[in-house]
Design a protein around this motif. Structure first.
Motif, PDB file in Angstrom:
ATOM      1  N   SER A 230       0.835  -1.207   0.000  1.00 52.68           N
ATOM      2  CA  SER A 230       0.000   0.000   0.000  1.00 52.68           C
ATOM      3  C   SER A 230       0.865   1.251   0.000  1.00 52.68           C
ATOM      4  O   SER A 230       0.549   2.240  -0.672  1.00 52.68           O
ATOM      5  CB  SER A 230      -0.921   0.006   1.230  1.00 52.68           C
ATOM      6  OG  SER A 230      -1.692  -1.160   1.266  1.00 52.68           O
TER       7      SER A 230
ATOM      8  N   THR B  41      -4.482   2.520   2.221  1.00 48.00           N
ATOM      9  CA  THR B  41      -4.363   2.336   3.675  1.00 48.00           C
ATOM     10  C   THR B  41      -3.021   1.714   4.004  1.00 48.00           C
ATOM     11  O   THR B  41      -2.760   0.574   3.648  1.00 48.00           O
ATOM     12  CB  THR B  41      -5.479   1.398   4.168  1.00 48.00           C
ATOM     13  OG1 THR B  41      -6.659   1.716   3.476  1.00 48.00           O
ATOM     14  CG2 THR B  41      -5.658   1.502   5.659  1.00 48.00           C
TER      15      THR B  41
ATOM     16  N   THR C  58      -4.580  -3.862   5.102  1.00 42.32           N
ATOM     17  CA  THR C  58      -5.494  -3.824   3.961  1.00 42.32           C
ATOM     18  C   THR C  58      -6.394  -5.053   4.053  1.00 42.32           C
ATOM     19  O   THR C  58      -5.897  -6.171   4.077  1.00 42.32           O
ATOM     20  CB  THR C  58      -4.687  -3.860   2.645  1.00 42.32           C
ATOM     21  OG1 THR C  58      -3.696  -2.841   2.709  1.00 42.32           O
ATOM     22  CG2 THR C  58      -5.569  -3.634   1.441  1.00 42.32           C
TER      23      THR C  58
ATOM     24  N   ASP D 171      -4.822  -2.877  -5.067  1.00 38.09           N
ATOM     25  CA  ASP D 171      -4.056  -3.092  -3.825  1.00 38.09           C
ATOM     26  C   ASP D 171      -4.715  -4.262  -3.097  1.00 38.09           C
ATOM     27  O   ASP D 171      -5.916  -4.229  -2.817  1.00 38.09           O
ATOM     28  CB  ASP D 171      -4.124  -1.822  -2.972  1.00 38.09           C
ATOM     29  CG  ASP D 171      -3.247  -1.932  -1.735  1.00 38.09           C
ATOM     30  OD1 ASP D 171      -2.379  -2.826  -1.686  1.00 38.09           O
ATOM     31  OD2 ASP D 171      -3.434  -1.120  -0.808  1.00 38.09           O
TER      32      ASP D 171
HETATM   33 MG   LIG Z   1      -1.758  -2.834   2.453  1.00 37.32          MG
END
Ligand SMILES: [Mg+2]
Ligand SMILES: Nc1nc2c(ncn2[C@@H]2O[C@H](COP(=O)(O)OP(=O)(O)OP(=O)(O)O)[C@@H](O)[C@H]2O)c(=O)[nH]1
Length: 564
Positions: free
Chosen positions: A34, A46, A54, A69
């Motif tokens: 991320s 995040t 995440t 992501d």
């Molecule tokens: Mg992450």
């Protein structure tokens, strides 16, 4: 740089593979996926130094590409997040494999088989932790030559314009991933320094102390803040309340919803005076733990203590998170193993006294001149949560063979303000955007039920049963209301804030305990049903109610026999 746009990309609904310019970012937990996306594209992904930050596949559009992501993959785990990532991976073609420089050989050996046959690039994060020696560069060059893949070493937190261009250029020349066995090993491995949390005895003691800090802060801060603002907020709202009360009788229902005993303006101030500051405090403190990586160390230290309850050390942080608001905590259980996820959800629903519950409880004890009962209440809540989990968790979750699933020990670092802010913003947005609207809807429902006379009618039916707990019949209404919304506990004080139900301290303790644990609040039940199923939520509610009734009987009668 232009901010990248986050696009809807929930679960499996959008077949990423159909978009040739889509890039799926995969790697183990906390390798910096991320962070890489955030630095590379300016998106607000995040980021947190906490395994399982995440929890869903989030998509971002930038320069005509869609970046996905994904939650970190833990090969041995059957968590919801690992399942989600693998499913996503199979549906996509261009892969950005993120490997951590400190454990490059391990990461490539574990991750390459998943990407084999697909096209992509390898990004090696945490390069700042590797001595920038000739040996390291030669190792990477050998790897790139043998694999034919673009391999980019970098510090994901600091990506300049030139490096960014290199990554985008590499993406357009992505190559097929070879078999892991065909690649040479770089031959280094760098472990973070040992800390006091790894000490056999001191580690768990310190970990418990660190986890108690947010609760202690919350108790003192919430009390102080409420004392400062409660009167002010009610004073500001008085003209509005008086105006609405003067409205004609024909719009009685609207008046009840707004300024009735349980109306928005009657109970709403408690929300801003008690709950919001507590949620914020928890978000900041836990955010600092997460952004620094401390929470991982606490999880490891606590694992042996919580395993007999059916929890894993990784679950502890989620349970503590529930003290702010149960909703983000339950959503975060997605990265728990499926073996302990149900137990973790039960622990949050039963034992995590949220920012409505704990301050409301403190307000009651303060009103009867016994503020120290808050500590007794918390101790009994902790004890009964442990007994409840021990009795209800599946035997396989309690097995001594259950090792803590962590790919590796993470690096500790001072929480950077930007990382801290991301943590805080994530929790607050889940509180305000997911929990709050449902909470407001439930508040209106509770007012409607009260207006229709359903709640008082139910309370009258339940009242005689309360003698089993040595409680007066008037306690029925707050107990019922708290089953819908936890600040219903405040009704022990009456709508005006003065104490109207005469009870002894032990009766007050038993009544508040019963009201707080009999049922999880409706927002929590709804979130559990959404995350698991209505069947799971239904069984949890029944089990929790039975346990709460039994624990309240024990508390009420033991207190009575001991002459409290
Ligand atoms: Mg992450
Ligand atoms: N020193 C250093 N820290 C990094 C680097 N990349 C990321 N971090 C830090 O590592 C932590 C984890 O980063 P994330 O981006 O949240 O990792 P992730 O892979 O997305 O983690 P999950 O989503 O939980 O799987 C954060 O505190 C980052 O600031 C890097 O290249 N060097």
């Amino acid at each position: 740089m232009r901010l990248l746009r986050k696009v809807t990309c929930t679960e499996m609904e959008k077949p990423v593979g159909m978009n040739a310019l889509s890039v799926i970012v995969i790697g183990k937990e906390s390798v910096g996926k991320s962070q890489l996306l955030a630095s590379l594209t300016g998106c607000n992904a995040t980021v947190g130094n906490f395994r399982g930050t995440t929890v869903s596949c989030d998509c971002y559009e930038c320069r005509g590409r869609t970046f996905v992501d994904t939650p970190g993959i833990l090969r041995q785990s059957d968590s919801e997040t690992t399942r989600l990532t693998l499913a996503r991976l199979h549906a996509s073609d261009t892969v950005m494999l993120v490997a951590q420089a400190t454990h490059l050989d391990d990461d490539l050996a574990d991750m390459l088989p998943l990407a084999e046959g697909k096209r992509g690039i390898v990004v090696v994060t945490f390069w700042d932790k590797v001595h920038n020696s000739q040996h390291a560069h030669e190792g990477l060059a050998r790897l790139a030559r043998k694999s034919g893949l673009p391999i980019l070493p970098l510090d994901a937190r600091q990506i300049d314009a030139a490096l960014r261009e290199q990554v985008f250029a590499a993406l357009s020349t992505a190559q097929s991933f070879p078999a892991a066995e065909s690649l040479p090993r770089v031959g280094w491995r760098i472990e973070p320094a040992l800390s006091i949390f790894e000490h056999r005895w001191l580690g768990p003691i310190l970990a418990i102390a660190f986890l108690l800090i947010p609760a202690i802060f919350a108790v003192y801060f919430a009390n102080w803040f409420a004392g400062l603002t409660d009167g002010l907020v009610r004073h500001w709202l008085l003209p509005v309340v008086q105006t609405i009360q003067a409205w004609p009788i024909q719009i009685d229902l609207l008046k009840a919803l707004l300024v009735g005993d349980y109306g928005l303006f009657t109970m709403g101030p408690a929300l801003f005076v008690w709950a919001v500051p507590t949620v914020m405090l928890y978000a900041v403190l836990l955010g600092a733990y997460k952004a620094s990586g401390l929470i991982d160390r606490l999880d490891v230290a606590l694992h042996p203590l919580v395993r007999p309850l059916g929890l894993s050390g990784r679950d502890v942080a989620r349970v503590v998170m529930g003290f702010g608001c149960n909703v983000p905590a339950i959503i975060n259980t997605r990265s728990c193993s499926s073996c302990s996820r149900g137990t973790c959800i039960s622990a949050i629903a039963f034992g995590s006294a949220c920012s409505y519950q704990l301050p409301a409880t403190m307000a009651i004890f303060a009103a009867i001149g016994q503020p120290s009962l808050t500590l007794v209440y918390l101790a009994y809540l902790l004890l009964t949560t442990c007994v409840y989990l021990r009795l209800t968790s599946p035997p396989q979750a309690r097995s001594p063979l259950n090792q803590l699933l962590l790919a590796r020990r993470g690096f500790l670092s001072w929480p950077r303000p930007v990382a801290l802010w991301r943590e805080v913003r994530g929790t607050l947005s889940q509180f305000f955007l997911q929990a709050m609207p449902t909470f407001l809807a439930i508040s209106l429902l509770a007012s409607l039920l009260a207006w229709l006379g359903v709640l008082p009618w139910l309370a009258a039916g339940v009242a005689p049963l309360l003698s089993v707990f040595r409680l007066p019949g008037e306690a029925a209404l707050p107990v019922l209301m708290a089953s819908l919304r936890k600040d219903g506990i405040l009704l022990f004080l009456g709508a005006g804030g003065e104490r109207i139900i005469p009870m002894s301290p032990i009766q007050t303790l038993a009544a508040v305990y019963l009201a707080s644990v009999l049922f999880p609040c409706l927002v929590t039940v709804w979130t559990i049903a959404r995350e698991q199923s209505w069947r799971f939520a239904g069984r949890l509610v029944i089990r929790q109610a039975v346990a709460a009734l039994a624990f309240t009987i024990v508390l009420a009668w033991c207190g009575y026999w001991l002459g409290w």
